[in-house]
Scaffold this active site. Structure first.
Site, PDB file in Angstrom:
ATOM      1  N   HIS A  99      14.805  12.014  12.851  1.00  0.00           N
ATOM      2  CA  HIS A  99      13.751  12.002  13.892  1.00  0.00           C
ATOM      3  C   HIS A  99      12.859  10.856  13.780  1.00  0.00           C
ATOM      4  N   HIS A 100      12.967   9.993  12.594  1.00  0.00           N
ATOM      5  CA  HIS A 100      12.379   8.523  12.510  1.00  0.00           C
ATOM      6  C   HIS A 100      13.050   7.615  13.381  1.00  0.00           C
TER       7      HIS A 100
ATOM      8  N   ARG B 203       1.469   0.500  15.283  1.00  0.00           N
ATOM      9  CA  ARG B 203       1.125   0.445  13.951  1.00  0.00           C
ATOM     10  C   ARG B 203       1.354  -0.946  13.365  1.00  0.00           C
TER      11      ARG B 203
ATOM     12  N   HIS C  72       0.918  -1.103   0.016  1.00  0.00           N
ATOM     13  CA  HIS C  72      -0.042   0.099   0.150  1.00  0.00           C
ATOM     14  C   HIS C  72       1.066   1.228   0.052  1.00  0.00           C
TER      15      HIS C  72
ATOM     16  N   ASP D 119       8.448  22.768 -25.207  1.00  0.00           N
ATOM     17  CA  ASP D 119       8.332  21.400 -24.647  1.00  0.00           C
ATOM     18  C   ASP D 119       9.285  21.283 -23.644  1.00  0.00           C
TER      19      ASP D 119
ATOM     20  N   TYR E  27       9.161  15.551   1.787  1.00  0.00           N
ATOM     21  CA  TYR E  27       9.087  17.062   1.155  1.00  0.00           C
ATOM     22  C   TYR E  27       8.773  17.111  -0.569  1.00  0.00           C
TER      23      TYR E  27
ATOM     24  N   TRP F 105       7.388  -0.566   4.235  1.00  0.00           N
ATOM     25  CA  TRP F 105       7.814   0.357   3.279  1.00  0.00           C
ATOM     26  C   TRP F 105       9.335   0.647   3.429  1.00  0.00           C
TER      27      TRP F 105
ATOM     28  N   SER G 149      13.667   6.041 -13.115  1.00  0.00           N
ATOM     29  CA  SER G 149      12.623   6.861 -13.805  1.00  0.00           C
ATOM     30  C   SER G 149      12.615   8.187 -13.107  1.00  0.00           C
ATOM     31  N   SER G 150      12.607   8.222 -11.667  1.00  0.00           N
ATOM     32  CA  SER G 150      12.579   9.714 -11.165  1.00  0.00           C
ATOM     33  C   SER G 150      13.656  10.507 -11.005  1.00  0.00           C
TER      34      SER G 150
ATOM     35  N   HIS H 268      13.353  11.309   4.549  1.00  0.00           N
ATOM     36  CA  HIS H 268      12.901  12.763   5.111  1.00  0.00           C
ATOM     37  C   HIS H 268      12.621  13.471   3.930  1.00  0.00           C
TER      38      HIS H 268
HETATM   39  C1  HEA Z   1       0.746   8.901  -0.337  1.00  0.00           C
HETATM   40  C2  HEA Z   1       0.615   7.959   0.291  1.00  0.00           C
HETATM   41  C3  HEA Z   1      -0.626   7.518   0.776  1.00  0.00           C
HETATM   42  C4  HEA Z   1      -2.059   7.153   0.883  1.00  0.00           C
HETATM   43  C5  HEA Z   1      -2.581   8.231  -0.355  1.00  0.00           C
HETATM   44  C6  HEA Z   1      -2.582   6.629   1.747  1.00  0.00           C
HETATM   45  C7  HEA Z   1      -4.080   6.420   1.617  1.00  0.00           C
HETATM   46  C8  HEA Z   1      -4.799   5.700   2.773  1.00  0.00           C
HETATM   47  N1  HEA Z   1      -4.225   5.065   3.521  1.00  0.00           N
HETATM   48 FE1  HEA Z   1      -2.036   4.647   4.097  1.00  0.00          FE
HETATM   49  N2  HEA Z   1      -0.068   4.480   4.292  1.00  0.00           N
HETATM   50  C9  HEA Z   1       0.847   5.105   3.576  1.00  0.00           C
HETATM   51  C10 HEA Z   1       0.845   6.231   2.605  1.00  0.00           C
HETATM   52  C11 HEA Z   1      -0.636   6.346   2.045  1.00  0.00           C
HETATM   53  N3  HEA Z   1      -1.738   5.738   2.444  1.00  0.00           N
HETATM   54  C12 HEA Z   1       2.104   4.788   4.396  1.00  0.00           C
HETATM   55  C13 HEA Z   1       3.426   5.447   3.938  1.00  0.00           C
HETATM   56  C14 HEA Z   1       1.945   3.877   5.164  1.00  0.00           C
HETATM   57  C15 HEA Z   1       2.752   3.236   6.103  1.00  0.00           C
HETATM   58  C16 HEA Z   1       3.273   1.902   5.644  1.00  0.00           C
HETATM   59  C17 HEA Z   1       4.157   0.970   6.553  1.00  0.00           C
HETATM   60  O1  HEA Z   1       3.759   0.832   7.660  1.00  0.00           O
HETATM   61  O2  HEA Z   1       5.045   0.737   5.980  1.00  0.00           O
HETATM   62  C18 HEA Z   1       0.649   3.875   5.262  1.00  0.00           C
HETATM   63  C19 HEA Z   1      -0.118   2.808   6.185  1.00  0.00           C
HETATM   64  C20 HEA Z   1      -1.496   2.941   6.143  1.00  0.00           C
HETATM   65  C21 HEA Z   1      -2.295   2.299   7.569  1.00  0.00           C
HETATM   66  C22 HEA Z   1      -1.655   1.528   8.662  1.00  0.00           C
HETATM   67  C23 HEA Z   1      -1.381   0.138   8.145  1.00  0.00           C
HETATM   68  C24 HEA Z   1      -0.611  -0.635   9.455  1.00  0.00           C
HETATM   69  O3  HEA Z   1       0.194   0.133  10.318  1.00  0.00           O
HETATM   70  O4  HEA Z   1      -0.626  -1.757   9.456  1.00  0.00           O
HETATM   71  C25 HEA Z   1      -3.694   2.314   7.189  1.00  0.00           C
HETATM   72  C26 HEA Z   1      -4.677   2.011   8.280  1.00  0.00           C
HETATM   73  O5  HEA Z   1      -5.750   2.328   8.367  1.00  0.00           O
HETATM   74  C27 HEA Z   1      -3.753   3.199   6.067  1.00  0.00           C
HETATM   75  C28 HEA Z   1      -4.837   3.457   5.475  1.00  0.00           C
HETATM   76  C29 HEA Z   1      -5.102   4.224   4.581  1.00  0.00           C
HETATM   77  C30 HEA Z   1      -6.423   4.699   3.616  1.00  0.00           C
HETATM   78  C31 HEA Z   1      -7.875   4.102   4.153  1.00  0.00           C
HETATM   79  C32 HEA Z   1      -6.033   5.512   2.808  1.00  0.00           C
HETATM   80  C33 HEA Z   1      -7.029   5.913   1.785  1.00  0.00           C
HETATM   81  O6  HEA Z   1      -6.775   7.375   1.607  1.00  0.00           O
HETATM   82  C34 HEA Z   1      -7.091   5.510   0.293  1.00  0.00           C
HETATM   83  C35 HEA Z   1      -8.438   5.707  -0.395  1.00  0.00           C
HETATM   84  C36 HEA Z   1      -8.338   5.408  -1.905  1.00  0.00           C
HETATM   85  C37 HEA Z   1      -9.273   4.518  -2.172  1.00  0.00           C
HETATM   86  C38 HEA Z   1      -9.967   3.578  -1.226  1.00  0.00           C
HETATM   87  C39 HEA Z   1      -8.977   4.183  -3.748  1.00  0.00           C
HETATM   88  C40 HEA Z   1     -10.290   4.430  -4.561  1.00  0.00           C
HETATM   89  C41 HEA Z   1     -11.361   3.247  -4.395  1.00  0.00           C
HETATM   90  C42 HEA Z   1     -11.310   2.121  -4.683  1.00  0.00           C
HETATM   91  C43 HEA Z   1     -10.236   1.534  -4.902  1.00  0.00           C
HETATM   92  C44 HEA Z   1     -12.909   1.344  -4.600  1.00  0.00           C
HETATM   93  C45 HEA Z   1     -12.792   0.466  -3.684  1.00  0.00           C
HETATM   94  C46 HEA Z   1     -13.567   1.119  -2.606  1.00  0.00           C
HETATM   95  C47 HEA Z   1     -14.406   0.401  -1.658  1.00  0.00           C
HETATM   96  C48 HEA Z   1     -14.680  -1.032  -1.803  1.00  0.00           C
HETATM   97  C49 HEA Z   1     -14.838   1.388  -0.679  1.00  0.00           C
HETATM   98  N4  HEA Z   1      -2.586   3.442   5.570  1.00  0.00           N
HETATM   99  C1  HEA Z   2       4.217  14.846   3.020  1.00  0.00           C
HETATM  100  C2  HEA Z   2       4.528  14.394   3.949  1.00  0.00           C
HETATM  101  C3  HEA Z   2       4.941  14.617   5.180  1.00  0.00           C
HETATM  102  C4  HEA Z   2       5.221  15.828   5.630  1.00  0.00           C
HETATM  103  C5  HEA Z   2       4.908  17.316   4.922  1.00  0.00           C
HETATM  104  C6  HEA Z   2       5.735  15.950   6.856  1.00  0.00           C
HETATM  105  C7  HEA Z   2       5.883  16.817   7.824  1.00  0.00           C
HETATM  106  C8  HEA Z   2       6.677  17.000   9.041  1.00  0.00           C
HETATM  107  N1  HEA Z   2       6.814  15.698   9.841  1.00  0.00           N
HETATM  108 FE1  HEA Z   2       6.273  13.727   9.234  1.00  0.00          FE
HETATM  109  N2  HEA Z   2       6.082  12.024   8.336  1.00  0.00           N
HETATM  110  C9  HEA Z   2       5.752  11.458   7.206  1.00  0.00           C
HETATM  111  C10 HEA Z   2       5.311  12.385   6.255  1.00  0.00           C
HETATM  112  C11 HEA Z   2       5.332  13.814   6.251  1.00  0.00           C
HETATM  113  N3  HEA Z   2       5.738  14.504   7.330  1.00  0.00           N
HETATM  114  C12 HEA Z   2       5.753  10.238   6.997  1.00  0.00           C
HETATM  115  C13 HEA Z   2       5.262   9.445   5.839  1.00  0.00           C
HETATM  116  C14 HEA Z   2       6.127   9.467   8.299  1.00  0.00           C
HETATM  117  C15 HEA Z   2       6.261   8.199   8.802  1.00  0.00           C
HETATM  118  C16 HEA Z   2       7.111   7.454   7.903  1.00  0.00           C
HETATM  119  C17 HEA Z   2       7.184   5.875   8.538  1.00  0.00           C
HETATM  120  O1  HEA Z   2       7.535   5.616   9.551  1.00  0.00           O
HETATM  121  O2  HEA Z   2       6.491   5.172   7.713  1.00  0.00           O
HETATM  122  C18 HEA Z   2       6.589  10.828   9.029  1.00  0.00           C
HETATM  123  C19 HEA Z   2       6.793  10.873  10.209  1.00  0.00           C
HETATM  124  C20 HEA Z   2       7.467  11.719  11.235  1.00  0.00           C
HETATM  125  C21 HEA Z   2       8.132  11.595  12.310  1.00  0.00           C
HETATM  126  C22 HEA Z   2       8.607  10.342  12.926  1.00  0.00           C
HETATM  127  C23 HEA Z   2       7.634   9.729  13.854  1.00  0.00           C
HETATM  128  C24 HEA Z   2       7.976   8.504  14.548  1.00  0.00           C
HETATM  129  O3  HEA Z   2       7.934   7.401  13.625  1.00  0.00           O
HETATM  130  O4  HEA Z   2       8.005   8.201  15.504  1.00  0.00           O
HETATM  131  C25 HEA Z   2       8.461  13.021  12.770  1.00  0.00           C
HETATM  132  C26 HEA Z   2       9.136  13.301  14.103  1.00  0.00           C
HETATM  133  O5  HEA Z   2       9.754  14.553  14.091  1.00  0.00           O
HETATM  134  C27 HEA Z   2       7.848  13.794  11.844  1.00  0.00           C
HETATM  135  C28 HEA Z   2       7.986  15.065  11.976  1.00  0.00           C
HETATM  136  C29 HEA Z   2       7.217  16.034  10.982  1.00  0.00           C
HETATM  137  C30 HEA Z   2       7.439  17.369  11.059  1.00  0.00           C
HETATM  138  C31 HEA Z   2       7.976  18.245  12.226  1.00  0.00           C
HETATM  139  C32 HEA Z   2       6.696  18.027   9.821  1.00  0.00           C
HETATM  140  C33 HEA Z   2       7.023  19.475   9.576  1.00  0.00           C
HETATM  141  O6  HEA Z   2       7.426  19.711   8.035  1.00  0.00           O
HETATM  142  C34 HEA Z   2       5.568  20.069   9.509  1.00  0.00           C
HETATM  143  C35 HEA Z   2       5.693  21.435   9.629  1.00  0.00           C
HETATM  144  C36 HEA Z   2       4.054  22.125   9.647  1.00  0.00           C
HETATM  145  C37 HEA Z   2       3.539  22.886  10.658  1.00  0.00           C
HETATM  146  C38 HEA Z   2       4.192  22.887  12.033  1.00  0.00           C
HETATM  147  C39 HEA Z   2       2.288  23.335  10.364  1.00  0.00           C
HETATM  148  C40 HEA Z   2       2.066  24.811   9.953  1.00  0.00           C
HETATM  149  C41 HEA Z   2       2.969  25.753  10.848  1.00  0.00           C
HETATM  150  C42 HEA Z   2       2.319  26.772  11.431  1.00  0.00           C
HETATM  151  C43 HEA Z   2       0.966  26.945  11.661  1.00  0.00           C
HETATM  152  C44 HEA Z   2       3.246  27.653  12.134  1.00  0.00           C
HETATM  153  C45 HEA Z   2       3.321  27.746  13.578  1.00  0.00           C
HETATM  154  C46 HEA Z   2       3.468  26.375  14.161  1.00  0.00           C
HETATM  155  C47 HEA Z   2       4.443  26.205  15.378  1.00  0.00           C
HETATM  156  C48 HEA Z   2       5.341  27.440  16.023  1.00  0.00           C
HETATM  157  C49 HEA Z   2       4.461  24.856  15.916  1.00  0.00           C
HETATM  158  N4  HEA Z   2       7.108  13.055  10.918  1.00  0.00           N
HETATM  159 CU   LIG Z   3      10.709  12.895   8.355  1.00  0.00          CU
END
Ligand code: HEA
Ligand code: HEA
Ligand SMILES: [Cu+2]
Ligand code: CUA
Lengths: 535, 400, 289
Positions: A301-302, A449, A76, A105, A256, A141, A168-169, A252
């Site tokens: 921080h992860h 999780r 997923h 282009d 972004y 993942w 690709s990326s 990380h």
């Molecule tokens: C861009 C990234 C992205 C997006 C878009 C989503 C979208 C969603 N994610 Fe995901 N998710 C991750 C990134 C993302 N996730 C990541 C990085 C993890 C961590 C994995 C890990 O632990 O390694 C994670 C893990 C994760 C978990 C935790 C699993 C676990 O720890 O065991 C769950 C549980 O609820 C979850 C739920 C969902 C749901 C409900 C959506 C929904 O928003 C999805 C909605 C979209 C659709 C549903 C598709 C369209 C419709 C159909 C296909 C038709 C069928 C519909 C029906 C039958 C109702 N995600």
């Molecule tokens: C698009 C993706 C995205 C973005 C933008 C961010 C943004 C941020 N993330 Fe997140 N993060 C993930 C995707 C993302 N993260 C994913 C996928 C994981 C889990 C991966 C995995 O384990 O599978 C993760 C996990 C993750 C962790 C690890 C948690 C753990 O596993 O224990 C942490 C810890 O520091 C963190 C921090 C942050 C912070 C500080 C920001 C900051 O950039 C946020 C900054 C924004 C704001 C703060 C709000 C707006 C600001 C204001 C309104 C100003 C005033 C605010 C203050 C003075 C507080 N993130």
């Molecule tokens: Cu991070």
């Protein structure tokens, strides 16, 4: 920045059918390919999420066994990140960047085709592992060793699929940078570029910097598994935690990569529907650059619970917290752009507003996660899951939806169905909160999780979350229908489409002809989308 | 008019979310304050940060929705021309910095406190295995394994027909609890025998990874007697969700009594062990089969299933397996040394010769494997010995 | 006609060939590595895929060369190529960065911790009593058995000199090209190719020596891992670079390139300098220190 007029070899022999898509070098056609591919992957990844939510609907194992559950979690995430979100942004860049900067282009059109066509093969390979006897990868993942090294025969296929996605990326990113730096129309100075172009320039840089690092990390996994190396084996002098450092050095910035282009999109949409220029254009550019810079020094921080030395924990905590400042600047600038504007609320604007609110919620929980002692409790719980779905789903995905509604009329020449669009918006926004908000509570109450089953005290919130999940899933089917309907017909769109829209892309007819800006336009402040009094 | 309605819906939604957030966080389902000085610090830190960000969120959203309400075209708003204000930008750069500094100070203080693991009165080594824990009391000569309890384990199987709600502490109970004294500074040393696990009891206020080949340290001081439950928090494979941690904190006197009881038992077992080492006592068929079933259910069934049917393709069936029904030396080798690079661990490190012999006898005569063989501890002992010599490191390089 | 307009090819057949080739190649590798009974197809698939990729490269570059020599590319197109090459090299730098990162991390953190310093005190005490941190090492379990390292001021030093010289010869070639001295150009190009080949020869020698006499293999713990992965990937890059140099040398003989229009040449020269610099860093951190 003079001679950008286009020359082409064969104006008249445009092939039809499949060949057209296989061989195309046109940025708009390749953009379309990316977007269609991304939508398909969103559905595949979403279907896996539905399986996850169905199994978590109630305590006890009902539908799938634990290995398969782990495979779903892993796939997923990989499919959503590398198959849905990243290609969607690349597709948008392909379509819009040349039009926004007045280029004929992309800079390297043949390579552009290659960047795309590697992807279907990469995902064919990744998804095929689901049908292998030992199943798909099941180590999350993040593919942490030693667990990932226990994977069955699918392991090598997954690693190579990741390599292909990386190639690709990287090529896609190189193309985008070359286009932006080299192909701008006369007068399109860097500080006149639309913010979407700016954010993509910086994103492309991030991609080129970190995708090779991911490639290195997974290559070490491969050699540890098959060629006797000891990178992640303490007995041989390595360290399993070293993998995590290398992975998150990629990981990380990767998050972004998935949000900066979204910031760009929102910075296009909010001024349009506020009928007012973007507030603080220059500081938006600097904020984006600062976020990109900071993203390289926060990776650990992860890993707060891996037992890093104290000094390192403190450093990574402070660096992570600082990101709130440039991100805050962005949020405040958007609000100020709306302030004393003359707003209307078509679907793109609604998604943009929801983005601002819900992304901020996700960002604020991110700040909570950055506080090390508190993260000892939050880490690897549903609190983290809630955090990243707020930034990824209501952040990245909502921005992509907003972009789709915003630019669909430009792409197809037809307006989408506004009424259905609004229904899609409200349905999605309400259900997505039902889906992910309760996960905060689950995490705080102690639910880890990546578990297929949980103790009964977590039952209620999981039930609510699953219901929200199904509702959100169905809403996305509506989105698919809206897009199809719009492609097939609808009210004709004008060139400008939205009456507050500014910028070069709105000066060409809708639908945009296959070739735009064969002769580069002259750009000045009156055409430029953004203007800062400082600039 | 229609647009105003939408707006009201929007505002109402934000309001609802805010109220719910606050309500629920304040009332229940919030982080536990726990039972150690450290967990309380963390809880307080959590509440401070949570309140701060909630207020920031409310302020930002309030400003935005005010604008959305006032500055809409349908209300006749005209767009202003301004697009820059250095003063405003300085303000909203400085204020967040100040807020962050204020949050960072207590965070730093708590962290420094936690990292100092010196001065412990009791050292416990915790080793994670797929999917159970081993606890070793370094001062007391006590060591045992702790796996999910039988009731939960039975109920959690697909189609078990047992409702999780009927099981006490479903998924959060173990066969052998970690017993510790209250009001004692305890140092926990974490490591793993296979993949990364993470030892977590929310009431203690922290989790720490158990990493193969490395030892992590953390400390705790439990102030209230009680039973505190947690789970493994790092994905460690198939049964990651079924690897509970249960800590039973008892007053020091009670703890001493427990230790005496344990070491008493252990000594007798150890003398038995000592005997087996020099001259492993042969066991009769029933003793082997009975003990074997116990060992099998506790240590093998999570992968090979209670009925030996395994879970294809990753976990082979032992019923009818060529190894189990084939030559004995190979069979012993697999169980004692494991299969490096797979989930099949080297049980020579975890179990003694008696256990392994019993498990081998059991598997060679159960599930329709009718070899009739008896395996005696003496057959297994030499292999275990040589294995111990050979492995200085607890992690083995997977070879393929 | 082409000067002054940006050349946009309208059909590209090679990319899809390349994608299929890559796909076959990596599926083949994956299958091969698994070594299961169904894996007999692996090597063949990999070879077929690699052949397809090579075919694609020849075809694609031939098209580009034809178009370039046909005068279809203006300065803008060249600037795009330049950007492409710069960023490609940057990505390669980051790829090597991952492996250097592993080397530095292992030396500065992982091994000392195993030896008991810093946060590793208990690791050493409980798991590896008696193990002392040192570099080179194959870890507390002596993974891969005893081994010796390759002395720096021997063949590696010679190889350093060879690569440095090749950096000089290619610069001479560039000068010759700018002055349009075709004979000198071809001479210096061939000299560079020869130096590249010589480097590879010694590198292979060194590997054979390491495996046969020193007991140093890819499986020699963390030292063997970092040593062979770094020098190995570098060697692969030298191989590719040498082939590219050879192609450019042939093009020089065929009279391609003009003093103000020779991006193909420059790209390869940049690549060669990059390979050179990586070696210097590698020599420093892998062999000397
Ligand atoms: C861009 C990234 C992205 C997006 C878009 C989503 C979208 C969603 N994610 Fe995901 N998710 C991750 C990134 C993302 N996730 C990541 C990085 C993890 C961590 C994995 C890990 O632990 O390694 C994670 C893990 C994760 C978990 C935790 C699993 C676990 O720890 O065991 C769950 C549980 O609820 C979850 C739920 C969902 C749901 C409900 C959506 C929904 O928003 C999805 C909605 C979209 C659709 C549903 C598709 C369209 C419709 C159909 C296909 C038709 C069928 C519909 C029906 C039958 C109702 N995600
Ligand atoms: C698009 C993706 C995205 C973005 C933008 C961010 C943004 C941020 N993330 Fe997140 N993060 C993930 C995707 C993302 N993260 C994913 C996928 C994981 C889990 C991966 C995995 O384990 O599978 C993760 C996990 C993750 C962790 C690890 C948690 C753990 O596993 O224990 C942490 C810890 O520091 C963190 C921090 C942050 C912070 C500080 C920001 C900051 O950039 C946020 C900054 C924004 C704001 C703060 C709000 C707006 C600001 C204001 C309104 C100003 C005033 C605010 C203050 C003075 C507080 N993130
Ligand atoms: Cu991070
Ligand atoms: Cu052990 Cu998860």
């Amino acid at each position: 920045m003079t001679d950008t007029t286009a020359h082409t070899d064969d104006h008249h022999s445009q092939p039809k059918g499949l060949a057209r898509w296989l061989f195309t070098t046109n940025h708009k056609e390749i953009g379309t390919l990316y977007l269609v591919f991304s939508l398909a992957m969103f559905i595949v990844g979403g279907a896996m999420a539905m399986i996850i939510r169905a199994e978590l609907f109630q305590p006890g194992l009902q539908l799938v066994n634990p290995e398969f559950f782990n495979q779903m979690t892993t796939m997923h995430a990989l499919v959503m990140i590398f198959g849905a979100v990243m290609p969607a942004f690349v597709g948008l860049a392909n379509w819009m960047v040349p039009m926004m900067i007045g280029a004929p282009d992309m800079a390297l059109p043949r390579m552009n085709n290659w960047s795309f066509w590697i992807l279907p093969f990469a995902f064919l390979m990744l998804l095929s592992t689901l049908f292998m006897p030992t199943g798909a990868p099941a180590s999350g993942w993040t593919l942490y060793p030693p667990l990932s090294l226990q994977g069955g025969n699918s392991f090598a296929f997954v690693i190579f699929a990741i390599h292909l996605m990386g190639i690709s990326s990287i090529m896609g990113a190189i193309n985008i940078i070359a286009t932006i730096l080299n192909m701008r129309a006369p007068g399109m100075t860097l500080l006149r570029m639309p913010l979407f172009v700016w954010t993509w320039l910086i994103t492309a840089f991030l991609l080129i910097a970190v995708m090779p690092v991911l490639a290195g990390a997974v290559t070490m996994l491969l050699t540890d598994r098959f060629f006797d190396t000891s990178f992640f084996n303490a007995a041989g002098g390595g360290d399993p935690v070293m993998y995590q450092h290398i992975f998150w050095f990629f990981g990380h910035p990767e998050v972004y990569i998935m949000i900066l282009p979204a910031f760009g999109i929102i910075s296009e949409i909010i001024p349009t529907f506020s009928r007012k220029r973007l507030f603080g254009y220059t500081s938006m550019v600097y904020a984006t650059a600062s976020i990109a810079f900071l993203s390289f020094i926060v990776w650990a921080h992860h890993m707060f619970t891996t037992g890093m030395p104290l000094g390192a924990s403190l450093f990574f905590m402070y660096a992570t917290m600082i990101i709130a400042v440039p991100t805050g600047i962005k949020i405040f600038n958007w609000v100020s752009t709306m302030w004393r504007g003359s707003m209307t609320f078509e679907t793109p604007m609604l998604f943009a507003i929801a983005f601002v609110v819900l992304f901020t919620i996700g960002g604020l929980s991110g700040i909570m996660l950055a506080i090390v002692p508190a993260d000892f409790q939050y880490h690897d719980t549903y609190f983290v899951v809630a955090h990243f779905h707020y930034v990824l789903v209501t952040g990245a995905v909502f921005a992509i939806m907003a972009a789709a509604y915003y630019w669909l009329p430009k792409w197809t020449g037809n307006m989408y169905d506004e009424r259905l669009g609004k229904i899609h918006f409200w349905w999605s926004t309400i259900s997505v909160n039902v889906l992910f908000f309760p996960q905060h509570y689950l995490g705080l109450a102690g639910m880890p999780r990546r578990i297929p089953d949980y103790s009964v005290q977590f039952a209620e919130f999981n039930l609510i979350s699953s219901i929200g999940g199904f509702a959100f899933g169905i809403a996305q089917l509506l989105f698919v229908w809206i897009v199809i309907k719009c492609v097939r017909g609808g009210e004709k769109a004008t060139a400008q489409v939205w009456d507050g829209a500014r910028g070069l892309e709105w000066t060409v007819p809708s639908p945009a002809p296959l070739h735009t800006f064969d002769t580069p336009p002259q750009v000045d402040d009156s055409v430029s989308a953004h203007k800062d009094q400082l600039a | 008019m229609k647009r105003t309605n939408e707006l009201i819906v929007g505002l109402a939604m934000v309001a609802v979310i805010t109220v719910i957030t606050w309500g629920v966080f304040a009332v229940g389902d919030n982080m536990t304050p726990g039972v150690t000085p450290f967990s309380r610090d963390v809880y307080q830190l959590h509440m401070v940060v949570l309140s701060t960000v909630t207020i920031i969120g409310i302020l930002v959203f309030a400003a935005m929705f005010t604008s959305i309400y006032l500055h809409r075209k349908s209300r006749g708003a005209e767009a202003a021309k301004f697009n820059h204000s250095t003063k405003a930008e300085i303000i909203w750069t400085v204020i967040p910095i100040v807020i962050l500094v204020v949050m960072a100070i207590p965070a730093t203080r708590v962290l420094i406190d936690m990292e100092d693991t010196s001065g412990a009165d009791l050292n416990i080594k915790v080793t994670g295995y797929q999917w159970l824990w081993q606890y070793e009391y370094l001062e007391e000569d006590i060591a045992f394994y702790s796996a999910i309890d039988r009731d939960s384990n039975a109920a959690r199987q697909i189609g078990s027909g047992i409702s999780p709600r009927e099981v006490d502490n479903y998924l959060l109970e173990v066969d052998n609890r970690l017993v510790v004294p209250t009001d004692t500074r305890i140092r926990i040393l974490l490591t793993s025998g296979d993949v990364i696990h993470s030892w977590w009891v929310p009431d203690l206020g922290w989790k720490r990874d158990a990493i193969p080949g490395m030892v992590n340290e953390a400390w705790t001081l439990i102030e209230e007697p009680g039973v505190y439950r947690g789970q493994c928090a790092e994905l460690c494979g198939k049964d990651h969700g079924f690897m509970p941690v249960v800590v039973e904190a008892v007053p020091p006197e009670e703890y001493r009594a427990w230790v005496a009881e344990q070491t008493g038992e252990q000594t007798s077992e150890q003398t038995a062990d000592a005997q087996t080492e020099s001259d492993p006592e042969p066991m009769d068929r029933t003793a082997l089969m009975q003990h074997g079933e116990d060992v099998y259910d506790a240590h093998c069934a999570s992968c090979h299933r209670e009925d030996g049917s395994g879970m294809a393709p990753a976990f082979p069936a032992l019923a009818g397996s060529a190894v189990v029904t084939g030559e004995l030396s190979q069979h012993i080798d697999v169980v004692v040394n494991g299969r490096p690079g797979t989930a099949m661990a080297a049980f020579g490190q975890r179990l003694d010769a008696r256990d392994i012999a019993a498990a081998l006898t059991y598997t060679r005569n159960a599930f329709g494997n009718e070899t009739g063989d008896l395996v005696q501890p003496a057959d297994v002992e030499p292999l275990i010995e040589s294995r111990l010599d050979e492995s200085l490191a607890s992690t083995e390089k997977p070879e393929r | 006609m082409a000067q002054g307009s940006y050349y946009v090819p309208h059909q590209a057949r090679w990319p899809i060939v390349g994608s299929v080739g890559l796909f076959l190649m990596v599926s083949g590798f994956a299958n091969w590595m698994n070594g299961t009974s169904s894996a007999v197809a692996g090597p063949w698939l990999a070879i077929a895929g690699a052949a397809t990729v090579i075919l694609m490269m020849f075809g694609w570059f031939a098209d580009v060369i034809r178009e370039s020599e046909g005068g279809l590319y203006n300065n803008k197109v060249e600037a795009s190529f330049r950007q492409g090459m710069i960023w490609f090299i940057f990505s390669e730098v980051m790829f090597f960065g991952a492996f250097f990162g592993a080397l530095f991390y292992a030396r500065m953190f992982a091994v000392p911790w195993l030896g008991g310093s810093g946060t590793g005190a208990m690791t050493n005490e409980l798991l590896y009593p008696g193990f002392q941190a040192a570099w080179p090492t194959n870890g507390p379990a002596n993974v891969g058995g005893a081994f010796q390292t390759v002395p720096a001021f021997d063949v590696p030093l010679l190889n350093t000199l060879i690569l440095l010289t090749s950096g000089w010869t290619i610069t001479m070639a560039h000068w010759a090209l700018k002055k349009m001295k075709r004979g000198a150009l071809v001479f210096w190009m061939l000299a560079t190719v020869a130096l590249g080949a010589l480097f590879l020869f010694y590198q292979v020698e060194e590997y054979i020596h390491a495996y046969q006499d020193l007991g140093l293999t890819l499986g020699s713990g963390i030292y063997g891992s970092t040593f062979f992965m770094l020098t190995g990937f570098h060697g692969m890059h030298v191989t590719v670079g040498t082939i590219m140099l050879l192609v450019i040398a042939f093009r020089c003989m065929a009279g391609h390139f003009k003093p103000d229009h020779h991006f193909g040449f420059e790209a390869v020269a940049w690549y060669w300098h990059f390979v050179d610099v990586v070696w210097l860093v590698l020599f420093m951190f892998v062999y000397v220190i």
